[in-house]
Design an enzyme around this catalytic site. Structure first.
Site, PDB file in Angstrom:
ATOM      1  N   ASP A 204     -14.401  29.334  -3.952  1.00  0.00           N
ATOM      2  CA  ASP A 204     -13.894  30.668  -3.622  1.00  0.00           C
ATOM      3  C   ASP A 204     -14.830  31.809  -4.010  1.00  0.00           C
ATOM      4  O   ASP A 204     -14.389  32.932  -4.186  1.00  0.00           O
ATOM      5  CB  ASP A 204     -12.548  30.864  -4.336  1.00  0.00           C
ATOM      6  CG  ASP A 204     -12.662  30.614  -5.833  1.00  0.00           C
ATOM      7  OD1 ASP A 204     -13.794  30.668  -6.359  1.00  0.00           O
ATOM      8  OD2 ASP A 204     -11.623  30.366  -6.484  1.00  0.00           O
TER       9      ASP A 204
ATOM     10  N   GLU B 288     -12.592  21.767  -2.469  1.00  0.00           N
ATOM     11  CA  GLU B 288     -11.673  22.524  -3.337  1.00  0.00           C
ATOM     12  C   GLU B 288     -10.902  23.549  -2.500  1.00  0.00           C
ATOM     13  O   GLU B 288     -10.849  24.743  -2.812  1.00  0.00           O
ATOM     14  CB  GLU B 288     -12.390  23.188  -4.520  1.00  0.00           C
ATOM     15  CG  GLU B 288     -11.429  23.529  -5.653  1.00  0.00           C
ATOM     16  CD  GLU B 288     -12.109  24.107  -6.891  1.00  0.00           C
ATOM     17  OE1 GLU B 288     -12.637  23.314  -7.706  1.00  0.00           O
ATOM     18  OE2 GLU B 288     -12.086  25.338  -7.064  1.00  0.00           O
TER      19      GLU B 288
ATOM     20  N   GLU C 106     -11.642  36.241  -5.322  1.00  0.00           N
ATOM     21  CA  GLU C 106     -11.631  34.814  -4.992  1.00  0.00           C
ATOM     22  C   GLU C 106     -10.458  34.409  -4.096  1.00  0.00           C
ATOM     23  O   GLU C 106     -10.608  33.557  -3.214  1.00  0.00           O
ATOM     24  CB  GLU C 106     -11.629  33.970  -6.271  1.00  0.00           C
ATOM     25  CG  GLU C 106     -12.943  33.991  -7.051  1.00  0.00           C
ATOM     26  CD  GLU C 106     -13.101  35.216  -7.948  1.00  0.00           C
ATOM     27  OE1 GLU C 106     -12.164  36.045  -8.006  1.00  0.00           O
ATOM     28  OE2 GLU C 106     -14.171  35.355  -8.588  1.00  0.00           O
TER      29      GLU C 106
ATOM     30  N   HIS D 220     -14.982  35.754 -18.395  1.00  0.00           N
ATOM     31  CA  HIS D 220     -16.003  36.382 -17.542  1.00  0.00           C
ATOM     32  C   HIS D 220     -15.474  36.988 -16.260  1.00  0.00           C
ATOM     33  O   HIS D 220     -16.220  37.614 -15.504  1.00  0.00           O
ATOM     34  CB  HIS D 220     -17.070  35.346 -17.170  1.00  0.00           C
ATOM     35  CG  HIS D 220     -16.569  34.321 -16.202  1.00  0.00           C
ATOM     36  ND1 HIS D 220     -16.606  34.511 -14.840  1.00  0.00           N
ATOM     37  CD2 HIS D 220     -15.996  33.115 -16.378  1.00  0.00           C
ATOM     38  CE1 HIS D 220     -16.082  33.453 -14.236  1.00  0.00           C
ATOM     39  NE2 HIS D 220     -15.704  32.593 -15.150  1.00  0.00           N
TER      40      HIS D 220
ATOM     41  N   ARG E 197     -14.033  38.944 -13.037  1.00  0.00           N
ATOM     42  CA  ARG E 197     -14.084  40.354 -12.626  1.00  0.00           C
ATOM     43  C   ARG E 197     -12.767  41.068 -12.869  1.00  0.00           C
ATOM     44  O   ARG E 197     -12.755  42.225 -13.277  1.00  0.00           O
ATOM     45  CB  ARG E 197     -14.431  40.441 -11.133  1.00  0.00           C
ATOM     46  CG  ARG E 197     -15.907  40.621 -10.861  1.00  0.00           C
ATOM     47  CD  ARG E 197     -16.143  40.801  -9.368  1.00  0.00           C
ATOM     48  NE  ARG E 197     -17.470  41.331  -9.088  1.00  0.00           N
ATOM     49  CZ  ARG E 197     -18.596  40.640  -9.159  1.00  0.00           C
ATOM     50  NH1 ARG E 197     -18.579  39.387  -9.556  1.00  0.00           N
ATOM     51  NH2 ARG E 197     -19.765  41.201  -8.864  1.00  0.00           N
TER      52      ARG E 197
ATOM     53  N   HIS F  50     -21.312  34.330 -20.838  1.00  0.00           N
ATOM     54  CA  HIS F  50     -21.802  34.412 -19.450  1.00  0.00           C
ATOM     55  C   HIS F  50     -22.937  35.453 -19.372  1.00  0.00           C
ATOM     56  O   HIS F  50     -22.935  36.422 -20.134  1.00  0.00           O
ATOM     57  CB  HIS F  50     -20.619  34.837 -18.580  1.00  0.00           C
ATOM     58  CG  HIS F  50     -20.820  34.755 -17.100  1.00  0.00           C
ATOM     59  ND1 HIS F  50     -21.649  35.598 -16.405  1.00  0.00           N
ATOM     60  CD2 HIS F  50     -20.270  33.937 -16.164  1.00  0.00           C
ATOM     61  CE1 HIS F  50     -21.611  35.305 -15.114  1.00  0.00           C
ATOM     62  NE2 HIS F  50     -20.779  34.289 -14.943  1.00  0.00           N
TER      63      HIS F  50
HETATM   64  C1  UD1 Z   1     -19.233  34.593  -9.877  1.00  0.00           C
HETATM   65  C2  UD1 Z   1     -18.063  34.384  -8.909  1.00  0.00           C
HETATM   66  C3  UD1 Z   1     -16.824  33.902  -9.667  1.00  0.00           C
HETATM   67  C4  UD1 Z   1     -17.120  32.704 -10.534  1.00  0.00           C
HETATM   68  C5  UD1 Z   1     -18.322  32.998 -11.428  1.00  0.00           C
HETATM   69  C6  UD1 Z   1     -18.699  31.762 -12.187  1.00  0.00           C
HETATM   70  C7  UD1 Z   1     -17.941  35.898  -7.005  1.00  0.00           C
HETATM   71  C8  UD1 Z   1     -17.431  37.180  -6.501  1.00  0.00           C
HETATM   72  N1  UD1 Z   1     -17.721  35.646  -8.287  1.00  0.00           N
HETATM   73  O1  UD1 Z   1     -18.875  35.675 -10.717  1.00  0.00           O
HETATM   74  O2  UD1 Z   1     -15.830  33.552  -8.724  1.00  0.00           O
HETATM   75  O3  UD1 Z   1     -15.991  32.433 -11.331  1.00  0.00           O
HETATM   76  O4  UD1 Z   1     -19.439  33.407 -10.612  1.00  0.00           O
HETATM   77  O5  UD1 Z   1     -19.476  32.063 -13.297  1.00  0.00           O
HETATM   78  O6  UD1 Z   1     -18.539  35.165  -6.270  1.00  0.00           O
HETATM   79  N2  UD1 Z   1     -26.318  36.698 -14.020  1.00  0.00           N
HETATM   80  C9  UD1 Z   1     -27.573  36.382 -14.487  1.00  0.00           C
HETATM   81  N3  UD1 Z   1     -27.985  35.079 -14.420  1.00  0.00           N
HETATM   82  C10 UD1 Z   1     -27.194  34.081 -13.947  1.00  0.00           C
HETATM   83  C11 UD1 Z   1     -25.909  34.405 -13.490  1.00  0.00           C
HETATM   84  C12 UD1 Z   1     -25.481  35.716 -13.516  1.00  0.00           C
HETATM   85  O7  UD1 Z   1     -28.308  37.245 -14.930  1.00  0.00           O
HETATM   86  O8  UD1 Z   1     -27.616  32.927 -13.927  1.00  0.00           O
HETATM   87  C13 UD1 Z   1     -25.864  38.111 -14.067  1.00  0.00           C
HETATM   88  C14 UD1 Z   1     -26.517  39.008 -12.999  1.00  0.00           C
HETATM   89  O9  UD1 Z   1     -26.733  40.275 -13.549  1.00  0.00           O
HETATM   90  C15 UD1 Z   1     -25.418  39.112 -11.939  1.00  0.00           C
HETATM   91  C16 UD1 Z   1     -24.176  39.089 -12.808  1.00  0.00           C
HETATM   92  O10 UD1 Z   1     -24.459  38.152 -13.836  1.00  0.00           O
HETATM   93  O11 UD1 Z   1     -25.546  40.266 -11.177  1.00  0.00           O
HETATM   94  C17 UD1 Z   1     -22.881  38.731 -12.119  1.00  0.00           C
HETATM   95  O12 UD1 Z   1     -23.039  37.581 -11.321  1.00  0.00           O
HETATM   96  P1  UD1 Z   1     -22.072  37.376 -10.022  1.00  0.00           P
HETATM   97  O13 UD1 Z   1     -22.364  36.057  -9.401  1.00  0.00           O
HETATM   98  O14 UD1 Z   1     -22.147  38.563  -9.146  1.00  0.00           O
HETATM   99  O15 UD1 Z   1     -20.621  37.417 -10.637  1.00  0.00           O
HETATM  100  P2  UD1 Z   1     -19.902  36.442 -11.654  1.00  0.00           P
HETATM  101  O16 UD1 Z   1     -19.060  37.282 -12.531  1.00  0.00           O
HETATM  102  O17 UD1 Z   1     -20.881  35.516 -12.240  1.00  0.00           O
HETATM  103  N1  UDP Z   2     -19.828  25.873 -18.320  1.00  0.00           N
HETATM  104  C1  UDP Z   2     -21.109  25.504 -18.735  1.00  0.00           C
HETATM  105  N2  UDP Z   2     -21.716  26.244 -19.711  1.00  0.00           N
HETATM  106  C2  UDP Z   2     -21.138  27.322 -20.280  1.00  0.00           C
HETATM  107  C3  UDP Z   2     -19.842  27.707 -19.836  1.00  0.00           C
HETATM  108  C4  UDP Z   2     -19.222  26.970 -18.841  1.00  0.00           C
HETATM  109  O1  UDP Z   2     -21.652  24.521 -18.255  1.00  0.00           O
HETATM  110  O2  UDP Z   2     -21.755  27.924 -21.156  1.00  0.00           O
HETATM  111  C5  UDP Z   2     -19.170  25.088 -17.263  1.00  0.00           C
HETATM  112  C6  UDP Z   2     -17.734  24.709 -17.513  1.00  0.00           C
HETATM  113  O3  UDP Z   2     -17.625  23.490 -18.231  1.00  0.00           O
HETATM  114  C7  UDP Z   2     -17.192  24.592 -16.104  1.00  0.00           C
HETATM  115  C8  UDP Z   2     -17.950  25.662 -15.357  1.00  0.00           C
HETATM  116  O4  UDP Z   2     -19.120  25.928 -16.119  1.00  0.00           O
HETATM  117  O5  UDP Z   2     -17.549  23.343 -15.517  1.00  0.00           O
HETATM  118  C9  UDP Z   2     -17.111  26.877 -15.224  1.00  0.00           C
HETATM  119  O6  UDP Z   2     -17.902  27.916 -14.780  1.00  0.00           O
HETATM  120  P1  UDP Z   2     -17.471  29.422 -14.932  1.00  0.00           P
HETATM  121  O7  UDP Z   2     -16.575  29.570 -16.098  1.00  0.00           O
HETATM  122  O8  UDP Z   2     -18.738  30.205 -14.884  1.00  0.00           O
HETATM  123  O9  UDP Z   2     -16.708  29.703 -13.550  1.00  0.00           O
HETATM  124  P2  UDP Z   2     -15.226  29.469 -13.040  1.00  0.00           P
HETATM  125  O10 UDP Z   2     -14.822  28.078 -13.308  1.00  0.00           O
HETATM  126  O11 UDP Z   2     -14.359  30.466 -13.712  1.00  0.00           O
HETATM  127  O12 UDP Z   2     -15.332  29.784 -11.588  1.00  0.00           O
END
Ligand code: UD1
Ligand code: UDP
Length: 379
Positions: A98, A120, A134, A208, A210, A241
């Site tokens: 999602d 999923e 999502e 983490h 939004r 995160h």
């Molecule tokens: C995204 C997904 C959310 C999911 C989450 C898992 C959307 C809208 N949201 O949210 O559904 O639960 O991922 O973690 O698709 N960043 C880094 N390095 C990384 C990853 C992220 O620097 O490896 C930082 C960047 O500044 C980026 C910000 O995190 O802009 C947010 O990342 P983004 O994918 O937009 O949103 P998430 O909150 O991670």
């Molecule tokens: N996870 C990980 N390292 C971390 C935190 C989470 O590998 O430091 C794994 C966790 O076990 C799960 C997945 O990442 O499998 C969940 O990802 P996240 O919480 O970013 O996203 P969500 O599940 O909320 O979409």
């Protein structure tokens, strides 16, 4: 027999963790070939998963920007996928879950006339604003997809209620398959984890989402800080995160407590091993709600609703919400009420049995005429 060319498209950490075992399974099948296209909506957190599972990308859109907006991600994926699909000409695009990558990649495939398989599928809260964005992403992907891989029967029923009745397969969740790769001998590679005193009770937390940005996140963190003061012999481990919004809030509220450990994101091996050695879990993550019950670890969900009610009904997960006093009260209760704890700490597997990837591969082969055996359902 000519192989069916499948392309798995994913971009965030949880999508990668849940697609990795599927990519490996598809490539074990003689009749199937699976290429990987990363959007890299996440960069470091995605690369870590790829490394853990030993998977390399065939295409990488490398779109991540600091503090990216939803429109940034949507536009950059759409734009990048156009070329990839033109070059690779897959017979099927698989997306997961999602995220904004999921939605945009599915839309790109639809524009290119390539069938979409949704892994999923069918999770719903019923509130299009929560989780945001999502819930809307997965509703839209259900319209775009031709094949729907629903982890549970309830997820399939959600789809049927929306009129999605064709090509819905109940498979189990691939995250349970992923855990067969990750738990291993339980040893940690992270030096930060090696410093934690596991003779004490350890609470693992993540936060983490939004919809929790701002006041809810501050309220959750305030509860955790108060908990750490009330229970100085309990260790809280929080791999934070990489989102700058999350990091800022976490450090503002939680720095300076000796028994709160704000550490870097863990690779998925260490993360699952940490959960397995924890007393309980506090999280707003989707994935942790599925993994922790399989490990027999109680979960307090730091959200107002969940699209994963199965483990709530099984008694191992409680919706704690985001109110400071309520979160603090429920966490303190779990630390002090042994009967309550014991009632929640039993292993249940409502989300899968470790064979989801095989069922999805079977369904794909059957749907495209590469096999005459229909897949068995996860019951
Ligand atoms: C995204 C997904 C959310 C999911 C989450 C898992 C959307 C809208 N949201 O949210 O559904 O639960 O991922 O973690 O698709 N960043 C880094 N390095 C990384 C990853 C992220 O620097 O490896 C930082 C960047 O500044 C980026 C910000 O995190 O802009 C947010 O990342 P983004 O994918 O937009 O949103 P998430 O909150 O991670
Ligand atoms: N996870 C990980 N390292 C971390 C935190 C989470 O590998 O430091 C794994 C966790 O076990 C799960 C997945 O990442 O499998 C969940 O990802 P996240 O919480 O970013 O996203 P969500 O599940 O909320 O979409």
């Amino acid at each position: 027999m000519q192989k069916l060319n499948v392309m798995a498209v994913f971009g965030t950490r949880p999508e990668a963790i849940k697609m990795a075992p599927l990519v490996l399974e598809l490539n074990r099948r003689p009749e199937l070939n699976c290429q990987v296209c990363l959007t890299a909506q996440h960069r470091e957190m995605l690369d870590s998963v790829m490394q853990c599972f030993g998977i390399t990308a065939d295409y990488d859109l490398d779109i991540m920007q600091q503090r990216q907006t939803l429109s940034d991600v949507t536009a950059r994926v759409l734009h990048g996928m156009e070329d990839v699909l033109r070059t690779a000409q897959p017979d099927l695009v698989l997306v997961h879950g999602d995220t904004t990558t999921t939605f945009s990649a599915a839309l790109s495939a639809f524009y290119a006339g390539v069938p979409v398989g949704h892994v999923e599928a069918g999770l719903r809260t019923g509130d299009i604003r929560s989780p945001f964005p999502e819930e809307m992403n997965r509703l839209l992907v259900a319209r775009l997809a031709e094949l729907h891989f629903a982890p549970t029967r309830r997820n399939a029923d959600n789809l049927r209620r929306e009129g999605v009745t064709e090509n819905v397969y109940v498979t189990g969740n691939t995250v349970i398959d992923a855990m067969a790769y990750t738990i291993g001998d339980g040893t940690f590679s992270s030096p930060e984890l090696q410093q934690i005193d596991f003779t004490r009770r350890v609470i693992t937390m993540t936060c983490h989402r939004r919809e929790n940005y701002g006041a809810p996140m501050h309220s959750i963190f305030s509860a955790v800080r108060a908990l750490s003061e009330a229970f100085p012999n309990v260790e809280v481990v929080y791999p934070v995160h990489l989102s700058p919004t999350v990091r800022q809030a976490a450090h503002e509220e939680l720095d300076g407590r000796p028994n709160i450990h704000l550490i870097e994101p863990l690779d998925v091996f260490d993360m699952h091993r940490l959960m397995a050695r924890s007393y309980f879990i506090m999280t707003d993550s989707g994935g942790l709600q599925e993994e922790a019950p399989a490990l027999g670890k109680p979960v307090l969900v730091l959200r107002r609703e969940t699209e994963r009610p199965e483990a709530v009904e099984a008694g191992t997960v409680r919706l704690a919400g985001v109110d400071r006093d309520e979160v603090l009260h429920l966490a303190a209760q779990l630390l002090t009420d042994e009967a309550l704890y014991a009632g929640m700490a039993h292993a249940v597997n409502p989300y899968g049995d470790g064979h989801a990837c095989a069922r999805i591969a079977d369904a794909i082969a059957w749907h495209f005429g590469k096999s005459s055996t229909p897949p068995e359902e996860f019951l």
